[in-house]
Design a protein around this motif. Structure first.
Motif, PDB file in Angstrom:
ATOM      1  N   SER A  80     -14.553   4.294 -12.078  1.00  0.00           N
ATOM      2  CA  SER A  80     -14.449   5.682 -11.625  1.00  0.00           C
ATOM      3  C   SER A  80     -14.785   5.865 -10.145  1.00  0.00           C
ATOM      4  N   SER A  81     -14.720   4.790  -9.361  1.00  0.00           N
ATOM      5  CA  SER A  81     -14.891   4.941  -7.909  1.00  0.00           C
ATOM      6  C   SER A  81     -13.762   5.814  -7.370  1.00  0.00           C
ATOM      7  N   TYR A  82     -14.073   6.542  -6.316  1.00  0.00           N
ATOM      8  CA  TYR A  82     -13.058   7.422  -5.723  1.00  0.00           C
ATOM      9  C   TYR A  82     -12.304   6.719  -4.603  1.00  0.00           C
ATOM     10  N   VAL A  83     -11.001   6.912  -4.585  1.00  0.00           N
ATOM     11  CA  VAL A  83     -10.147   6.385  -3.522  1.00  0.00           C
ATOM     12  C   VAL A  83      -9.229   7.505  -3.046  1.00  0.00           C
ATOM     13  N   TYR A  84      -8.668   7.317  -1.843  1.00  0.00           N
ATOM     14  CA  TYR A  84      -7.908   8.399  -1.218  1.00  0.00           C
ATOM     15  C   TYR A  84      -6.401   8.289  -1.457  1.00  0.00           C
ATOM     16  N   TYR A  85      -5.844   9.369  -1.964  1.00  0.00           N
ATOM     17  CA  TYR A  85      -4.408   9.416  -2.283  1.00  0.00           C
ATOM     18  C   TYR A  85      -3.684  10.486  -1.469  1.00  0.00           C
ATOM     19  N   VAL A  86      -2.473  10.188  -1.085  1.00  0.00           N
ATOM     20  CA  VAL A  86      -1.539  11.216  -0.594  1.00  0.00           C
ATOM     21  C   VAL A  86      -0.159  10.786  -1.042  1.00  0.00           C
ATOM     22  N   HIS A  87       0.342  11.385  -2.098  1.00  0.00           N
ATOM     23  CA  HIS A  87       1.690  11.007  -2.536  1.00  0.00           C
ATOM     24  C   HIS A  87       2.274  12.038  -3.495  1.00  0.00           C
ATOM     25  N   SER A  88       3.588  12.089  -3.508  1.00  0.00           N
ATOM     26  CA  SER A  88       4.304  12.998  -4.409  1.00  0.00           C
ATOM     27  C   SER A  88       5.030  12.232  -5.506  1.00  0.00           C
TER      28      SER A  88
ATOM     29  N   ASP B  22       2.234 -11.809 -10.530  1.00  0.00           N
ATOM     30  CA  ASP B  22       2.079 -13.088  -9.839  1.00  0.00           C
ATOM     31  C   ASP B  22       1.238 -12.904  -8.566  1.00  0.00           C
ATOM     32  N   ASN B  23       1.813 -13.223  -7.412  1.00  0.00           N
ATOM     33  CA  ASN B  23       1.080 -13.083  -6.149  1.00  0.00           C
ATOM     34  C   ASN B  23       1.240 -11.703  -5.512  1.00  0.00           C
ATOM     35  N   PHE B  24       1.960 -10.814  -6.188  1.00  0.00           N
ATOM     36  CA  PHE B  24       2.235  -9.486  -5.612  1.00  0.00           C
ATOM     37  C   PHE B  24       1.275  -8.435  -6.167  1.00  0.00           C
ATOM     38  N   TYR B  25       0.563  -7.773  -5.246  1.00  0.00           N
ATOM     39  CA  TYR B  25      -0.341  -6.700  -5.616  1.00  0.00           C
ATOM     40  C   TYR B  25       0.149  -5.411  -4.976  1.00  0.00           C
ATOM     41  N   GLY B  26      -0.149  -4.300  -5.633  1.00  0.00           N
ATOM     42  CA  GLY B  26       0.171  -3.021  -5.018  1.00  0.00           C
ATOM     43  C   GLY B  26      -0.910  -2.014  -5.338  1.00  0.00           C
ATOM     44  N   VAL B  27      -1.259  -1.179  -4.350  1.00  0.00           N
ATOM     45  CA  VAL B  27      -2.172  -0.068  -4.609  1.00  0.00           C
ATOM     46  C   VAL B  27      -1.510   1.220  -4.129  1.00  0.00           C
ATOM     47  N   GLN B  28      -1.572   2.240  -4.957  1.00  0.00           N
ATOM     48  CA  GLN B  28      -0.979   3.519  -4.583  1.00  0.00           C
ATOM     49  C   GLN B  28      -1.863   4.264  -3.581  1.00  0.00           C
ATOM     50  N   PHE B  29      -3.161   4.068  -3.706  1.00  0.00           N
ATOM     51  CA  PHE B  29      -4.092   4.785  -2.814  1.00  0.00           C
ATOM     52  C   PHE B  29      -4.131   4.096  -1.446  1.00  0.00           C
ATOM     53  N   HIS B  30      -4.673   4.812  -0.461  1.00  0.00           N
ATOM     54  CA  HIS B  30      -4.801   4.259   0.884  1.00  0.00           C
ATOM     55  C   HIS B  30      -6.141   3.539   0.989  1.00  0.00           C
ATOM     56  N   ALA B  31      -6.129   2.255   0.637  1.00  0.00           N
ATOM     57  CA  ALA B  31      -7.367   1.464   0.681  1.00  0.00           C
ATOM     58  C   ALA B  31      -7.964   1.489   2.086  1.00  0.00           C
TER      59      ALA B  31
ATOM     60  N   ILE C 246       0.847  -1.187   0.000  1.00  0.00           N
ATOM     61  CA  ILE C 246       0.000   0.000   0.000  1.00  0.00           C
ATOM     62  C   ILE C 246       0.885   1.240   0.000  1.00  0.00           C
ATOM     63  N   CYS C 247       0.583   2.177  -0.900  1.00  0.00           N
ATOM     64  CA  CYS C 247       1.272   3.467  -1.007  1.00  0.00           C
ATOM     65  C   CYS C 247       2.770   3.233  -1.227  1.00  0.00           C
ATOM     66  N   ILE C 248       3.610   3.582  -0.240  1.00  0.00           N
ATOM     67  CA  ILE C 248       5.040   3.396  -0.487  1.00  0.00           C
ATOM     68  C   ILE C 248       5.388   1.914  -0.546  1.00  0.00           C
ATOM     69  N   GLY C 249       4.549   1.079   0.047  1.00  0.00           N
ATOM     70  CA  GLY C 249       4.733  -0.372  -0.072  1.00  0.00           C
ATOM     71  C   GLY C 249       4.694  -0.794  -1.532  1.00  0.00           C
ATOM     72  N   MET C 250       3.741  -0.239  -2.280  1.00  0.00           N
ATOM     73  CA  MET C 250       3.670  -0.528  -3.716  1.00  0.00           C
ATOM     74  C   MET C 250       4.900   0.027  -4.443  1.00  0.00           C
ATOM     75  N   GLN C 251       5.290   1.248  -4.085  1.00  0.00           N
ATOM     76  CA  GLN C 251       6.441   1.862  -4.767  1.00  0.00           C
ATOM     77  C   GLN C 251       7.719   1.048  -4.539  1.00  0.00           C
ATOM     78  N   LEU C 252       7.867   0.528  -3.322  1.00  0.00           N
ATOM     79  CA  LEU C 252       9.082  -0.225  -3.006  1.00  0.00           C
ATOM     80  C   LEU C 252       9.141  -1.562  -3.737  1.00  0.00           C
ATOM     81  N   MET C 253       8.000  -2.015  -4.261  1.00  0.00           N
ATOM     82  CA  MET C 253       7.990  -3.266  -5.025  1.00  0.00           C
ATOM     83  C   MET C 253       8.599  -3.081  -6.419  1.00  0.00           C
ATOM     84  N   CYS C 254       8.801  -1.830  -6.834  1.00  0.00           N
ATOM     85  CA  CYS C 254       9.348  -1.555  -8.173  1.00  0.00           C
ATOM     86  C   CYS C 254      10.883  -1.670  -8.173  1.00  0.00           C
ATOM     87  N   ASP C 255      11.474  -1.406  -9.353  1.00  0.00           N
ATOM     88  CA  ASP C 255      12.923  -1.519  -9.482  1.00  0.00           C
ATOM     89  C   ASP C 255      13.666  -0.394  -8.767  1.00  0.00           C
TER      90      ASP C 255
END
Lengths: 252, 197
Positions: free
Chosen positions: B137-145, B171-180, B75-84
């Motif tokens: 088009s459901s709304y979700v909450y974001y806070v990120h730069s 595969d088994n790895f999911y990531g969401v940028q928004f704060h679910a 979630i959020c930075i958790g998703m970002q850290l999954m990248c290269d």
């Protein structure tokens, strides 16, 4: 498209929600946890809990309250009032708050803004600014609006942005409690000068005022208290109205 | 049992509250065996990419995360850290998803281009199981730069100045940028969908 946010503000004193006019004459507006839950269910986008307790003992109770609110609601909330340290910020975030809002302490010690931003990220630090017009200039006031400073509003807003504030909560003391509308001109100027979001506060009395603050004031979010607490403007009605006026809001 | 990864960089309180509201059993842990044996793993986070990566490495959690076989949700930075790689502090990340984390560029005089991207924004998703019963088009909450560029693992997008990856899956790895965990009923549905995987 990013939605304009509607933010009910809960002024908390000794564990109860209160509301006054021009920062004075407090009137009881209910249990904060119940009120927070109601707003979340009604589609409020975010909440601000502002602790206006006078004593340190009363302030300690805010942590417990913040935790209870966090257990109940599924939307973000910020907590402000008397925050003077990174340690307090840590405690509030650990109890479930997304953001903290600092006001007087930032004026006294601007380094606090960068300290919190560096430790927990800019997204969790809101700088609240209370200001009123003195002659032609908007002057920042501290301590719940009771103490004037020599700081000019727009330069201060820019400065705290540079220090790492993620958001500005600007209350016009001239408009607060009047229900005559937000400080639209000043907000527009602030929104055009800053690159971080601005929450407009002070003066909400009608749905039109919210339309004006978004369209004319270019605010990212609008905060109000009594119009929500006392049922004058239900949040769902407000969102219907804004949507009918081509303002993008989150519908639930 | 859901394992929430504890590495001093998360607002784990909000995630725990969300799981309590969903009546899910969970534990906050940095123990390797507990994480690897959990049915589901949540990898939350806020803060700076470099500090978060350092916190993971200091506890050996970088290697634990990449070894997880059950569904994991960053979630959020958790998703970002999954990248290269993240341009935030020029940080080498976990390398699970072949994507770069970029910075939003603020533009003045336009209220929709402020940074951080803060507030509620709509998602367009590709019908992945993570978004079962989530309306377009459901709304979700974001806070990120910082944001993950759209890539071949993208399963939902949000538009802020330009489209970017709102959610990814490899595969088994999911990531969401928004704060679910703070995205109202929509967020609760997405978390429930993850628990149902």
């Amino acid at each position: 498209m990013l939605a304009k946010r509607i933010i009910p503000c809960l002024d908390i004193k000794n564990g109860r929600t209160v509301k006054g006019v021009n920062f004075e004459n407090l009137r009881d507006a209910g249990d904060p946890v119940e009120l927070a839950k109601r707003y979340a269910d009604e589609g409020a986008d975010e909440l601000v809990l502002l602790d206006i307790s006078a004593s340190l003992e009363a302030r300690e109770t805010i942590y417990d309250l913040v935790r209870k609110v966090g257990e109940q609601i599924n939307i973000p909330y910020a907590v402000g009032g008397g925050i003077t340290s990174v340690a307090q910020t840590y405690k509030l975030l650990r109890n479930g708050a997304e953001k903290v809002s600092v006001n007087s302490a930032a004026v006294r010690q601007p380094q606090l803004v960068s300290d919190i931003a560096n430790e927990y990220g800019t997204q969790c630090i809101v700088v609240a600014i209370d200001a009123r017009k003195v002659g032609e200039e908007w002057i920042v006031h501290t301590h719940g609006g009771t103490k004037p400073t020599e700081i000019e509003l727009f330069s201060w807003a820019k400065h705290v942005q540079d220090l790492g504030a993620g958001e500005i909560l600007f209350t016009s003391m001239d408009h607060d409690g009047t229900k005559n509308g937000f400080a639209v001109k000043a907000l527009r100027k602030m929104n055009e000068e800053l690159s971080i979001p601005v929450i407009a506060s002070g003066g909400a009395g009608s749905k039109e005022h919210f339309k004006d603050v978004f369209k004319e004031g270019k605010a990212d979010a609008a905060l109000a208290a009594s119009v929500f607490h006392f049922g004058e403007i239900p949040v769902p009605d407000l969102k219907d109205y804004l949507s009918d006026n081509d303002i993008n809001v989150r519908r639930t | 049992m859901v394992a929430i990864i504890d590495y001093d960089a998360g607002n784990t309180c909000s995630v725990m509250n969300a799981l309590r509201r969903l009546d899910a059993d969970f534990m906050l842990t940095n123990d390797k065996e507990s994480i690897l044996s959990a049915d589901k793993v949540l990898f939350p986070g806020v803060g700076h990419a470099t500090q978060a990566m350092n916190a993971l490495k200091s506890k050996g959690l970088d290697e634990v995360i990449t070894a997880v076989k059950n569904p994991l949700l960053g979630i959020c930075i958790g998703m970002q850290l999954m990248c290269d790689f993240s341009v935030e502090g020029n940080t080498r990340c976990l390398g699970i998803v072949d994507a770069i984390v970029q910075k939003f560029v603020p533009l003045n005089h336009d209220e929709f281009q402020k940074v951080p991207h803060m507030g509620w924004n709509g998602i367009v998703h590709s019908g992945d199981a993570l978004f079962t019963d989530v309306a377009e088009s459901s709304y979700v909450y974001y806070v990120h730069s910082y944001f993950v560029e759209s890539n071949e693992c993208t399963i939902a997008e949000t538009d802020y100045n330009h489209p970017y990856a709102a959610a990814i899956k490899k595969d088994n790895f999911y990531g969401v940028q928004f704060h679910a965990e703070k995205s109202g009923k929509v967020g609760e549905q997405i978390l429930q969908n993850f628990l149902n995987l």
